[in-house]
Design a protein around this motif. Structure first.
Motif, PDB file in Angstrom:
ATOM      1  N   ASN A  26       0.609  -1.333  -0.118  1.00  0.00           N
ATOM      2  CA  ASN A  26      -0.009  -0.020  -0.019  1.00  0.00           C
ATOM      3  C   ASN A  26       0.825   1.228  -0.083  1.00  0.00           C
ATOM      4  N   THR A 239      -4.454   0.929   4.714  1.00  0.00           N
ATOM      5  CA  THR A 239      -3.825   1.995   3.658  1.00  0.00           C
ATOM      6  C   THR A 239      -4.383   3.207   4.120  1.00  0.00           C
ATOM      7  N   ASP A 249      -4.838  -1.730  -2.083  1.00  0.00           N
ATOM      8  CA  ASP A 249      -5.594  -0.747  -1.447  1.00  0.00           C
ATOM      9  C   ASP A 249      -7.102  -1.223  -1.289  1.00  0.00           C
TER      10      ASP A 249
END
Length: 349
Positions: A26, A239, A249
């Motif tokens: 992320n 994230t 994500d």
């Protein structure tokens, strides 16, 4: 009781759930984003931030043959090599990330995917290791990690009962003294109904280890529910922005959600408490609303209690209503006033 200890934090049934924020891919190629994720994980109340330590060449082969093509799911259209080139955390970032986490006071460790990754993490003083679900069948890797003497957490997604036992035996056989396992579903995202959380207490009984959950669902419900079934660790991908476009994500928690997870799992754990049928502290002031026996007329010492002289009413400061019939015909040992509770001291004998 079953416990392990990571960086001085005891983990087990008598402790609040240990929350691991999985940074994974992320960072989206930005070390500044990775550092910000660590900061936000600390702010949210997570116990640890976790990395994944690999390069594309340490996890797969650079091939576009069918075996290496991803044909469905989030990463459809890429080869394995392309995915891991996109997603990996550069090894040259690791020292900076470790230093930032330590400065902030949040534990940091990683999932190594080969022995060179373990060597790098040992140089950085990693306090623990996580074996990813897909590596749970890599017994030589598990044995290599076990020989570091550090606590190890093994995720069990896709592993059947025999494979979990093999992984546990490999870790124990190579010297791992502090071992935990995570119930996991290796779907990204995974539907909550696939988790079969009742497996968690079975795993605890079957393997005798600290047990938790690696949660790939889209909210916190499954993780919180797992605490009620005995989960001692919770791992969730984390994230800054679920719409950031990175590999992981879309199924990761954002900062406000991680804050809620850290808070609500602890509430759930505290609510478990212990077996206790006694009156609770929050109930003490509510005796007024419980029923008990009260005199409904003035009476003198030696008078006999009759059915029309006492009544079951609120508040609850008198004798229990179950004693009503036993009181009928009993003489009073002293005079009593109307609207006062029936007490032991009022009764002869």
């Amino acid at each position: 009781m079953m416990t392990i200890n990571i960086d001085g934090r005891e983990i087990g049934p008598e402790q609040p759930p240990y929350i691991i924020a999985e940074l994974s891919a992320n960072h989206n190629g930005s070390i500044d984003t990775a550092l910000k994720i660590i900061e936000e994980a600390k702010r949210a109340g997570a116990d640890a931030i976790k990395l994944q330590t690999y390069r594309p060449d340490t996890i797969t082969l650079n091939s576009d043959l069918p075996d290496f093509q991803i044909t469905d799911g989030l990463w459809k259209g890429r080869t394995l090599y392309e995915l891991y080139e996109w997603a990996h955390t550069p090894w040259e970032w690791h020292r900076t990330l470790f230093e930032r986490a330590r400065k902030l006071g949040i534990s940091i460790f990683s999932s190594p995917f080969d022995t060179t990754a373990v060597d790098l993490l040992e140089d950085l003083g990693a306090p623990a290791y996580k074996i990813a679900s897909f590596e749970a069948v890599d017994l030589p890797l598990i044995e290599y990690v076990a020989r570091t003497g550090k606590p190890m957490i093994i995720s069990t997604g896709m592993a059947d009962c025999d494979e979990i036992q093999e992984a546990v035996d490999a870790a124990r056989g190579a010297g791992c003294q502090q071992l935990a396992i995570l119930q996991c579903v290796s779907g990204y995202p995974a539907p909550s109904e696939d988790y079969n959380l009742r497996t968690i207490p079975d795993m605890m009984g079957r393997f005798g280890l600290v047990t938790g959950l690696s949660d790939h669902t889209l909210d916190n419900t499954t993780a919180i529910a797992s605490v009620a079934l005995g989960a001692n660790l919770i791992e969730k991908h984390f994230t800054l922005d679920r719409n950031g476009g990175g590999p992981d994500d879309s199924f990761s928690l954002e900062p406000t959600e991680l804050t809620a997870l850290c808070r609500d799992t602890k509430v759930a754990w505290r609510a478990l408490g212990k077996v206790d049928y006694g009156r609770k502290s929050s109930e003490q002031g509510n005796v007024k609303f419980r029923r008990s026996l009260y005199f409904v007329k003035d009476m003198k010492e030696g008078d006999v209690i009759t059915e029309d002289s006492v009544k079951s009413v609120r508040p609850g400061y008198g004798a229990a209503p179950k004693n009503l019939m036993n009181l009928i015909g009993v003489k009073l040992s002293r005079s009593v006033r109307k609207n006062t509770p029936v007490l032991q001291s009022d009764i002869s004998g």
